[in-house]
Scaffold this motif. Structure first.
Motif, PDB file in Angstrom:
ATOM      1  N   ARG A  93       0.856  -1.193   0.000  1.00  0.00           N
ATOM      2  CA  ARG A  93       0.000   0.000   0.000  1.00  0.00           C
ATOM      3  C   ARG A  93       0.892   1.242   0.000  1.00  0.00           C
ATOM      4  N   ASN A  94       1.754   1.319   1.021  1.00  0.00           N
ATOM      5  CA  ASN A  94       2.691   2.433   1.110  1.00  0.00           C
ATOM      6  C   ASN A  94       3.900   2.130   0.214  1.00  0.00           C
ATOM      7  N   ASN A  97       6.979   0.514   1.514  1.00  0.00           N
ATOM      8  CA  ASN A  97       6.963  -0.873   1.981  1.00  0.00           C
ATOM      9  C   ASN A  97       7.163  -1.886   0.849  1.00  0.00           C
ATOM     10  N   CYS A 149      -8.618  -7.611   9.111  1.00  0.00           N
ATOM     11  CA  CYS A 149      -7.785  -6.902   8.134  1.00  0.00           C
ATOM     12  C   CYS A 149      -8.566  -6.602   6.854  1.00  0.00           C
ATOM     13  N   CYS A 152      -9.890  -3.148   5.387  1.00  0.00           N
ATOM     14  CA  CYS A 152      -9.024  -2.254   4.602  1.00  0.00           C
ATOM     15  C   CYS A 152      -8.183  -2.973   3.554  1.00  0.00           C
ATOM     16  N   HIS A 153      -8.148  -4.323   3.602  1.00  0.00           N
ATOM     17  CA  HIS A 153      -7.310  -5.058   2.642  1.00  0.00           C
ATOM     18  C   HIS A 153      -8.099  -6.102   1.863  1.00  0.00           C
ATOM     19  N   TYR A 169      -3.386   6.815  -0.840  1.00  0.00           N
ATOM     20  CA  TYR A 169      -2.457   5.899  -1.526  1.00  0.00           C
ATOM     21  C   TYR A 169      -2.900   5.678  -2.968  1.00  0.00           C
TER      22      TYR A 169
HETATM   23  C1  HEC Z   1      -8.268   0.531   9.152  1.00  0.00           C
HETATM   24  C2  HEC Z   1      -7.620   0.066   7.987  1.00  0.00           C
HETATM   25  C3  HEC Z   1      -6.630  -1.061   8.100  1.00  0.00           C
HETATM   26  C4  HEC Z   1      -6.807  -2.267   8.734  1.00  0.00           C
HETATM   27  C5  HEC Z   1      -8.007  -2.774   9.501  1.00  0.00           C
HETATM   28  C6  HEC Z   1      -5.569  -2.997   8.501  1.00  0.00           C
HETATM   29  N1  HEC Z   1      -4.690  -2.275   7.752  1.00  0.00           N
HETATM   30 FE1  HEC Z   1      -2.873  -2.859   7.078  1.00  0.00          FE
HETATM   31  N2  HEC Z   1      -2.555  -1.041   6.299  1.00  0.00           N
HETATM   32  C7  HEC Z   1      -3.452   0.012   6.340  1.00  0.00           C
HETATM   33  C8  HEC Z   1      -2.794   1.216   5.860  1.00  0.00           C
HETATM   34  C9  HEC Z   1      -3.407   2.586   5.751  1.00  0.00           C
HETATM   35  C10 HEC Z   1      -1.471   0.846   5.542  1.00  0.00           C
HETATM   36  C11 HEC Z   1      -0.357   1.730   5.050  1.00  0.00           C
HETATM   37  C12 HEC Z   1       0.367   2.257   6.293  1.00  0.00           C
HETATM   38  C13 HEC Z   1       1.523   3.150   6.009  1.00  0.00           C
HETATM   39  O1  HEC Z   1       1.343   4.157   5.319  1.00  0.00           O
HETATM   40  O2  HEC Z   1       2.608   2.813   6.504  1.00  0.00           O
HETATM   41  C14 HEC Z   1      -1.357  -0.584   5.833  1.00  0.00           C
HETATM   42  C15 HEC Z   1      -0.215  -1.302   5.635  1.00  0.00           C
HETATM   43  C16 HEC Z   1      -0.049  -2.630   5.965  1.00  0.00           C
HETATM   44  C17 HEC Z   1       1.160  -3.405   5.760  1.00  0.00           C
HETATM   45  C18 HEC Z   1       2.479  -2.894   5.201  1.00  0.00           C
HETATM   46  C19 HEC Z   1       2.651  -3.214   3.744  1.00  0.00           C
HETATM   47  C20 HEC Z   1       1.883  -2.283   2.842  1.00  0.00           C
HETATM   48  O3  HEC Z   1       0.969  -2.787   2.184  1.00  0.00           O
HETATM   49  O4  HEC Z   1       2.193  -1.080   2.793  1.00  0.00           O
HETATM   50  C21 HEC Z   1       0.914  -4.641   6.202  1.00  0.00           C
HETATM   51  C22 HEC Z   1       1.864  -5.836   6.181  1.00  0.00           C
HETATM   52  C23 HEC Z   1      -0.440  -4.652   6.716  1.00  0.00           C
HETATM   53  N3  HEC Z   1      -1.010  -3.417   6.538  1.00  0.00           N
HETATM   54  C24 HEC Z   1      -1.030  -5.748   7.277  1.00  0.00           C
HETATM   55  C25 HEC Z   1      -2.268  -5.696   7.913  1.00  0.00           C
HETATM   56  C26 HEC Z   1      -2.820  -6.802   8.660  1.00  0.00           C
HETATM   57  C27 HEC Z   1      -2.154  -8.159   8.823  1.00  0.00           C
HETATM   58  C28 HEC Z   1      -4.010  -6.383   9.161  1.00  0.00           C
HETATM   59  C29 HEC Z   1      -4.964  -7.125  10.076  1.00  0.00           C
HETATM   60  C30 HEC Z   1      -4.397  -7.633  11.315  1.00  0.00           C
HETATM   61  C31 HEC Z   1      -4.215  -5.011   8.714  1.00  0.00           C
HETATM   62  N4  HEC Z   1      -3.125  -4.644   7.961  1.00  0.00           N
HETATM   63  C32 HEC Z   1      -5.329  -4.271   8.995  1.00  0.00           C
HETATM   64  C33 HEC Z   1      -4.758  -0.048   6.758  1.00  0.00           C
HETATM   65  C34 HEC Z   1      -5.298  -1.077   7.489  1.00  0.00           C
END
Ligand code: HEC
Length: 193
Positions: A93-94, A97, A149, A152-153, A169
């Motif tokens: 996403r970022n 990363n 997760c 948002c994913h 993003y």
């Molecule tokens: C509320 C929204 C939200 C949820 C729920 C969420 N994420 Fe994310 N995630 C984000 C965002 C926004 C970023 C980018 C963060 C940054 O700018 O560093 C991110 C980035 C990441 C990354 C870093 C790699 C990348 O794609 O940039 C990982 C690994 C990740 N998330 C794993 C998880 C996992 C595993 C879960 C569940 C346990 C989870 N996330 C739940 C919003 C979310």
């Protein structure tokens, strides 16, 4: 003195006494234990912030917290343990990363291991490499996609969340995941000598 440093010294002594293979084994074993501890603390810190925001303001607030706090939390844990720490994903996403070449190879291997039925929760990788005569400890821990997760994913992201993601993003690749898949990995790198 950090554990990894102690381990390096023990490793060096072992190197003198019994040779390089055992030295590496000792370094790696203790390095992995330390690395697991660090990833546990890191995930705990990230998740507690995420949960707090989710409860107080829902996914939009949580998104904001991920956006503004994920990087500072990463930097703080890295500083506390004196290691190089990051999160990477094949579909990041970022833009910060994005994985490098060896990290990409390990992430691809994690996907293969998951497809073969290995538990993503415990999936990890470690090695000690020699770079310009210096040893470097490398550790990666897979991050499984949990149900929480998907907000948002996942595949069905709420329109308001989608909109905010697109504005924060524009090159977001981190959607379309299903529960149980490898979302990415935590990377720990430590120069040993
Ligand atoms: C509320 C929204 C939200 C949820 C729920 C969420 N994420 Fe994310 N995630 C984000 C965002 C926004 C970023 C980018 C963060 C940054 O700018 O560093 C991110 C980035 C990441 C990354 C870093 C790699 C990348 O794609 O940039 C990982 C690994 C990740 N998330 C794993 C998880 C996992 C595993 C879960 C569940 C346990 C989870 N996330 C739940 C919003 C979310």
């Amino acid at each position: 003195m950090s554990l990894l440093k102690t381990v390096t010294i023990i490793g060096s002594l072992t190197f003198i006494l019994v040779g390089p293979i055992q030295a590496n084994t000792i370094n790696k074993k203790h390095g992995v234990n330390e690395a697991k501890k660090i990833t546990k603390t890191f995930v705990k810190n990230l998740k507690s912030e995420l949960k707090k925001a989710m409860v107080s303001g829902g996914p939009l607030k949580a998104l904001e917290v991920c956006n503004t706090k994920a990087m500072p939390i990463t930097a703080q844990v890295a500083k506390d343990y004196n290691v190089n720490l990051s999160r990477v994903s094949l579909k990041n996403r970022n833009p910060n990363n994005a994985p490098n070449t060896w990290q990409k190879a390990i992430l691809k291997d994690f996907d293969i291991r998951a497809a073969k039925g290995e538990s993503v929760k415990k999936m990890a990788y470690s090695e000690i490499v020699k770079l310009n005569n210096k040893k470097q400890f490398r550790f990666m821990k897979a991050m499984p996609t949990g149900a929480g997760c998907l907000v948002c994913h996942g595949k069905n992201i709420a329109p308001a969340v989608k909109e905010k993601l697109a504005s924060l993003y524009p090159n977001d690749k981190a959607t379309g995941y299903e529960k149980g898949q490898v979302r990415g990995a935590i990377v720990i790198i430590k120069d040993l000598d």
